[in-house]
Design an enzyme around this catalytic site. Structure first.
Site, PDB file in Angstrom:
ATOM      1  N   ASP A 182      33.305  56.515  47.190  1.00 10.22           N
ATOM      2  CA  ASP A 182      34.258  56.236  46.118  1.00 10.22           C
ATOM      3  C   ASP A 182      35.318  55.248  46.624  1.00 10.22           C
ATOM      4  O   ASP A 182      35.573  55.156  47.825  1.00 10.22           O
ATOM      5  CB  ASP A 182      34.978  57.526  45.697  1.00 10.22           C
ATOM      6  CG  ASP A 182      34.007  58.608  45.238  1.00 10.22           C
ATOM      7  OD1 ASP A 182      32.983  58.263  44.619  1.00 10.22           O
ATOM      8  OD2 ASP A 182      34.285  59.795  45.501  1.00 10.22           O
ATOM      9  N   ASP A 204      29.842  54.910  44.569  1.00 14.97           N
ATOM     10  CA  ASP A 204      29.758  56.009  43.597  1.00 14.97           C
ATOM     11  C   ASP A 204      30.822  55.820  42.516  1.00 14.97           C
ATOM     12  O   ASP A 204      30.635  55.018  41.620  1.00 14.97           O
ATOM     13  CB  ASP A 204      29.883  57.358  44.320  1.00 14.97           C
ATOM     14  CG  ASP A 204      29.631  58.518  43.380  1.00 14.97           C
ATOM     15  OD1 ASP A 204      28.670  58.447  42.601  1.00 14.97           O
ATOM     16  OD2 ASP A 204      30.417  59.486  43.398  1.00 14.97           O
ATOM     17  N   ASP A 208      37.396  59.224  41.625  1.00 11.90           N
ATOM     18  CA  ASP A 208      36.893  60.573  41.382  1.00 11.90           C
ATOM     19  C   ASP A 208      38.075  61.513  41.578  1.00 11.90           C
ATOM     20  O   ASP A 208      38.581  61.658  42.688  1.00 11.90           O
ATOM     21  CB  ASP A 208      35.792  60.960  42.387  1.00 11.90           C
ATOM     22  CG  ASP A 208      34.388  60.573  41.894  1.00 11.90           C
ATOM     23  OD1 ASP A 208      34.274  59.817  40.904  1.00 11.90           O
ATOM     24  OD2 ASP A 208      33.406  61.045  42.509  1.00 11.90           O
ATOM     25  N   ARG A 255      32.179  56.983  32.134  1.00 14.30           N
ATOM     26  CA  ARG A 255      33.416  57.563  32.706  1.00 14.30           C
ATOM     27  C   ARG A 255      34.592  56.586  32.669  1.00 14.30           C
ATOM     28  O   ARG A 255      35.032  56.094  33.707  1.00 14.30           O
ATOM     29  CB  ARG A 255      33.192  58.045  34.155  1.00 14.30           C
ATOM     30  CG  ARG A 255      32.069  59.052  34.290  1.00 14.30           C
ATOM     31  CD  ARG A 255      31.945  59.555  35.726  1.00 14.30           C
ATOM     32  NE  ARG A 255      30.783  60.429  35.868  1.00 14.30           N
ATOM     33  CZ  ARG A 255      30.298  60.854  37.019  1.00 14.30           C
ATOM     34  NH1 ARG A 255      30.879  60.504  38.149  1.00 14.30           N
ATOM     35  NH2 ARG A 255      29.270  61.643  37.055  1.00 14.30           N
TER      36      ARG A 255
END
Ligand SMILES: *[C@@H]1O[C@H](CO)[C@@H](O)[C@H](O)[C@H]1NC(C)=O
Ligand SMILES: *[C@@H]1O[C@H](CO)[C@@H](O)[C@H](O)[C@H]1NC(C)=O
Length: 365
Positions: A182, A204, A208, A255
């Protein structure tokens, strides 16, 4: 655990009290600028034309702007729970290498860590661990954490500003299945402010925010050229309080953010452009207030689970496809928690394009 956290909370509270007048001065300046929170930016035009200003005056002004801006404190939900001041008041260091960045980020105590230029992280994908009471801020517009990221696990009071982070993307792994790299990962963190960053092409997630990370504000940040931009959740608890405003989601898939089981999610003045899967998503038991968001070429701009509550108002939908969820349930009123000023929706694309991401005025040196 508790006994170790109490002194930190007490120190944070003291810092918040000291910085309160500064925060108020900035809020006043922000209003004058019509959504531009950087007072120095508002003054650029007049400063360049005021050639008769004495040298002493201009030196003093530029020094105080620099100091105030490099040490600014968070707005939104991150301004609650003792406030988010990062390393303000602590040791100021400038880093140019991964070794020094990692050393000061993991140190105990307050540090303002200024990142000078581009730091290439090795091995690719490494997330630098950040301890409590840190500000990590780019100098000028070239501060960068390249091919790496930052991770905040169980920490409190961290500011990440004015930095470019990412480029850990692995072309053969669009879904991020073989690695978990991330740009910024947060697990059970609290009081975090991510501001004026440029996050792109991570392995990724770009952000997050997991496991009840709370009192989080993400503002004026660009999230671009990516699959899974900004995920929030990974929890069955419904406790997190999160503010997401004036961010630029560009060329992303899913997202944007996906906000699962958030007690209070306040999203306003974000600009989403060319989004293929879905835009703002109130997932699980999230309670979401959404105001004056500009959606342009977004598929499924507003999504909501049947268990979520949603109050969306003032949004613009330009060339969007798919579905837009209806409002339902009684939703919290953000102004009962903190003050904020809304940008008119029509101005959101130009304001966010001009101001999101690293800016020369934020931490000039
Ligand atoms: C939910 O809250 C409980 C109680 O505070 C905690 O033990 C648990 O770790 C939390 N779950 C997650 C996924 O964070
Ligand atoms: C839209 O975003 C996708 C990535 O999700 C990208 O491949 C495409 O080039 C973008 N389109 C434009 C017009 O920028």
């Amino acid at each position: 655990m508790l006994s170790r956290r109490l002194p930190v909370a007490a120190l944070t509270l003291v810092a918040a009290l000291i910085l309160a007048p500064l925060a108020q001065a900035q809020a006043g300046a922000w209003e004058q600028c019509g959504g531009n929170e950087w007072y120095s930016q508002c003054l650029v035009a007049s400063a360049t034309t005021t050639t008769t200003t004495t040298k002493t005056t201009s030196t003093t002004a530029s020094t105080s702007t620099n100091t105030a801006s490099c040490n600014a404190a968070a707005d939104g939900f991150a301004s609650l729970n003792g406030g988010t001041t990062g390393g303000a008041g602590g040791t100021v260091v400038t880093v140019t290498t991964q070794t020094d960045l990692a050393k000061y980020a993991a140190a105990s105590g307050k540090y303002v860590i200024k990142v000078s230029g581009k730091i290439t992280i090795s091995p690719k994908g490494t997330e630098i661990s950040v301890a409590s009471d840190k500000t990590i801020i780019g100098i000028g517009t070239t501060g960068e954490i390249y091919e790496g990221g930052l991770r905040l696990i169980g920490v409190k009071n961290v500011i990440i500003r004015n930095l470019k982070i990412g480029n850990t993307y692995v072309p053969t792994d669009y879904e991020g299945k073989t690695q978990d790299w991330d740009a910024i990962q947060m697990d059970t963190a609290s009081n975090v402010w991510i501001d004026h960053c440029l996050l792109e092409k991570a392995g990724d997630g770009l952000i997050d925010s997991r496991l009840d990370t709370t009192f989080l504000t993400v503002s004026y940040t660009i999230l671009r050229d990516h699959n899974k931009a900004f995920g929030i959740g990974w929890t069955e608890n419904v406790t997190s309080q999160i503010t997401i405003h004036h961010n630029y989601f560009l060329n992303t898939n899913q997202r944007n953010p996906s906000a699962d089981n958030i007690r209070y999610a306040h999203l306003y003045n974000n600009y989403l452009s060319n989004v293929t899967s879905y835009g703002h998503y109130a997932r699980g038991s999230t309670e979401m207030r959404m105001e004056n968001v500009y959606f342009e070429k977004v598929n499924n701009p507003v999504t909501k689970d049947s268990t979520a509550k949603l109050a969306a108002s003032g949004n613009t939908y330009s060339s969007c496809t798919g579905t837009t969820a209806s409002n339902s349930g009684t939703v919290f009123t953000p102004s009962t928690f903190y003050s904020y000023s809304l940008t008119a929706t029509a101005q959101v694309p130009s304001v966010v394009k001009a101001q999101a991401g690293p800016q020369a005025s934020i931490c000039p040196s």
